[in-house]
Design a protein around this motif. Structure first.
Motif, short mmCIF file in Angstrom:
data_model
loop_
_atom_site.label_atom_id
_atom_site.label_comp_id
_atom_site.label_asym_id
_atom_site.label_seq_id
_atom_site.Cartn_x
_atom_site.Cartn_y
_atom_site.Cartn_z
N ALA A 124 0.83 -1.20 0.00
CA ALA A 124 0.00 0.00 0.00
C ALA A 124 0.86 1.25 0.00
N VAL A 125 1.97 1.23 0.74
CA VAL A 125 2.89 2.36 0.76
C VAL A 125 3.46 2.61 -0.63
N HIS A 126 3.96 1.54 -1.26
CA HIS A 126 4.53 1.67 -2.61
C HIS A 126 3.48 2.13 -3.62
N HIS A 127 2.27 1.61 -3.50
CA HIS A 127 1.20 1.96 -4.44
C HIS A 127 0.90 3.46 -4.41
N ASN A 128 1.11 4.07 -3.25
CA ASN A 128 0.85 5.50 -3.11
C ASN A 128 2.09 6.36 -3.32
N ARG A 129 3.09 5.76 -4.00
CA ARG A 129 4.30 6.47 -4.43
C ARG A 129 5.09 7.03 -3.25
N LEU A 130 5.08 6.28 -2.18
CA LEU A 130 5.91 6.58 -1.02
C LEU A 130 7.01 5.53 -0.95
N VAL A 131 8.03 5.78 -0.16
CA VAL A 131 9.17 4.86 -0.05
C VAL A 131 9.07 4.13 1.28
N SER A 132 8.84 2.83 1.21
CA SER A 132 8.77 2.01 2.42
C SER A 132 10.18 1.65 2.88
N VAL A 133 10.47 1.93 4.15
CA VAL A 133 11.79 1.63 4.72
C VAL A 133 11.60 0.66 5.88
N PRO A 134 11.74 -0.65 5.65
CA PRO A 134 11.58 -1.62 6.74
C PRO A 134 12.62 -1.41 7.83
N SER A 135 12.17 -1.42 9.09
CA SER A 135 13.06 -1.20 10.24
C SER A 135 12.88 -2.34 11.23
N PRO A 136 13.99 -2.89 11.77
CA PRO A 136 13.92 -4.10 12.58
C PRO A 136 13.04 -3.96 13.83
N VAL A 137 12.31 -5.02 14.12
CA VAL A 137 11.51 -5.14 15.34
C VAL A 137 12.21 -6.10 16.27
N ASP A 138 12.35 -5.72 17.55
CA ASP A 138 12.96 -6.62 18.53
C ASP A 138 11.90 -7.07 19.52
N GLN A 139 12.32 -7.56 20.68
CA GLN A 139 11.38 -8.11 21.65
C GLN A 139 10.50 -7.06 22.30
N GLN A 140 10.79 -5.79 22.04
CA GLN A 140 9.93 -4.70 22.54
C GLN A 140 9.27 -3.95 21.39
N GLY A 141 9.27 -4.55 20.23
CA GLY A 141 8.58 -3.94 19.10
C GLY A 141 9.45 -2.97 18.32
N PHE A 142 8.81 -2.03 17.67
CA PHE A 142 9.48 -1.05 16.82
C PHE A 142 10.31 -0.09 17.67
N ASP A 143 11.54 0.20 17.19
CA ASP A 143 12.44 1.10 17.91
C ASP A 143 12.79 2.27 17.00
N ILE A 144 12.28 3.45 17.31
CA ILE A 144 12.50 4.62 16.46
C ILE A 144 13.97 5.01 16.44
N LYS A 145 14.70 4.82 17.52
CA LYS A 145 16.12 5.19 17.56
C LYS A 145 16.92 4.38 16.53
N THR A 146 16.63 3.09 16.46
CA THR A 146 17.31 2.24 15.48
C THR A 146 16.92 2.63 14.06
N ALA A 147 15.65 2.90 13.85
CA ALA A 147 15.16 3.24 12.51
C ALA A 147 15.79 4.52 11.99
N LEU A 148 15.99 5.50 12.87
CA LEU A 148 16.51 6.79 12.43
C LEU A 148 18.00 6.74 12.06
N GLN A 149 18.69 5.69 12.46
CA GLN A 149 20.10 5.56 12.09
C GLN A 149 20.27 5.43 10.58
N THR A 150 19.29 4.85 9.92
CA THR A 150 19.37 4.67 8.46
C THR A 150 18.45 5.62 7.71
N THR A 151 17.41 6.12 8.39
CA THR A 151 16.43 6.96 7.69
C THR A 151 16.08 8.17 8.56
#
Length: 385
Positions: A124-151
């Motif tokens: 759905a993200v790609h279909h709407n001409r946005l760029v999907s950036v998969p970010s790792p999930v650990d045992q506490q779920g999504f981590d914004i600090k880790t995601a921002l290191q690459t994006t």
């Protein structure tokens, strides 16, 4: 035409019936125990003498009584103090992402998604001409600090904080607050997909992440596909109040896909209390079925699969034991299961990039305790072959 004056028409093939659902299909809620009689009564009451407003131009946000019923439900079950005017009725999560993209994001914006995650969201993200950036999930779920290191310049993040799909982990309060703080600081948005939130077996349902934000940076997305049936194709978006003028001005140009035929029926179903009764009934049933699935795996497949109970949801993730993983991948295990007559999903298929884990995603909600035990027996035999 022949001499008798009659055309000879080809014989039509009979329609092919859909294959019955097999354990452990994750798309299967319990359908046999749905209150069809009550649903039929609400449908009959709605359309025997329809409200005149249903036969004229309806608000593009959706049928107002349904939006009121959803707002009441979210206040009671999810601690979300929203109002009906904030709610936009959709046909599900794909339309919801399109609506959010059209009203809040620009073409080419980076959108953080969960890895592993729900492939439909990425599409759905790609279909709407946005760029999907998969970010790792650990045992506490999504981590914004880790995601921002690459994006570092992401403009949105799509998360499932109440129950990550497919891993089932819950995002703790500290990470939720960090995510909201990032959105406020970067003028970004958090899209909260509240997947499976109603079916929590221990304690009360967790408050929605949107209820923690007073900065209008969280957009809440919900669906009825798991709590009623997928064929209903109704969901909703809760927008922050500050966004309503823009969404309202954009709505006439948006091709709304949600069925108006079913919206007033669902509104009656919810206002009557039948919806809440059904959820409570299914919560008790699914808790028993999860226990049955865990016991069957422990009894028949302890040397093959390692699985822990989770406090909510409709499926389990079974990790392959080291011995089994040395002999086959989760993809091969899923193929063997299918050949034997049971359905499991390889955990690796939920990764957009190289898979970091191997396991089997196993739905238990739509199957009796006997079916679950027999299914585990069949699965174990297929993996040992």
């Amino acid at each position: 035409m022949d001499q008798g004056g009659a055309d000879i028409l080809p014989e039509k093939a009979p329609p092919v019936a859909p294959a019955p659902l097999q354990p452990f299909d994750t798309s299967a809620p319990e359908l046999m125990l749905f209150p069809y009689r009550q649903w039929a009564r609400h449908h009959d009451q709605t359309w025997r003498r329809p409200d005149a407003a249903l036969l004229s131009r309806v608000d593009p946000f959706g049928w107002p009584p349904l939006r009121e019923a959803i707002a009441d439900h979210l206040r009671e079950w999810r601690g979300l103090p929203c109002t009906a005017d904030q709610i936009f009725i959709t046909s599900g999560v794909v339309e919801a992402i399109g609506l959010i993209a059209a009203t809040t994001l620009n073409e080419g914006d980076d959108v953080l998604t969960e890895e592993p995650g729900y492939a439909v969201l990425n599409r759905a993200v790609h279909h709407n001409r946005l760029v999907s950036v998969p970010s790792p999930v650990d045992q506490q779920g999504f981590d914004i600090k880790t995601a921002l290191q690459t994006t570092p310049r992401a403009k949105a993040a799509i998360v499932t904080p109440s129950r990550h799909y497919p891993l089932g982990v819950t995002m703790p309060l500290s990470r939720r607050l960090e995510l909201i703080e990032w959105a406020v600081a970067r003028n970004a948005y958090v899209i909260e997909d509240d997947f499976d939130s109603e079916y929590r077996f221990q304690g009360q349902p967790l408050p929605a992440m949107m209820s923690l934000s007073n900065q209008d940076r969280v957009i809440y997305v919900g669906s009825f596909s798991k709590v009623i049936f997928s064929a209903l194709r109704l969901g909703f978006v809760v927008f922050p109040k500050s966004m309503l003028p823009k969404v309202r001005s954009s709505s006439p140009q948006i091709d709304q896909q949600a069925s108006l035929m079913l919206q007033p029926v669902l509104a009656r179903f919810m206002h009557s209390g039948d919806f809440a009764i059904h959820i409570r009934r299914m919560r008790r049933l699914y808790a028993k079925r999860q226990v049955a699935a865990l016991q069957a795996i422990k009894l028949h497949a302890a040397d093959l699969l390692i699985v822990d109970p989770v406090p909510a949801g409709m499926h389990l993730v079974a990790n392959l034991t080291p011995d089994l993983q040395s002999r086959m991948s989760d993809t091969e295990a899923a193929k063997r299961a299918k050949s034997a007559g049971v359905t499991v999903q390889p955990l690796s298929s939920f990764f957009a990039g190289p898979p970091m884990r191997q396991g089997l995603v196993m739905g238990f909600a739509g199957f009796s305790e006997e079916q679950l035990e027999n299914g585990v027996r069949v699965l174990a035999a297929a993996l040992r072959a």
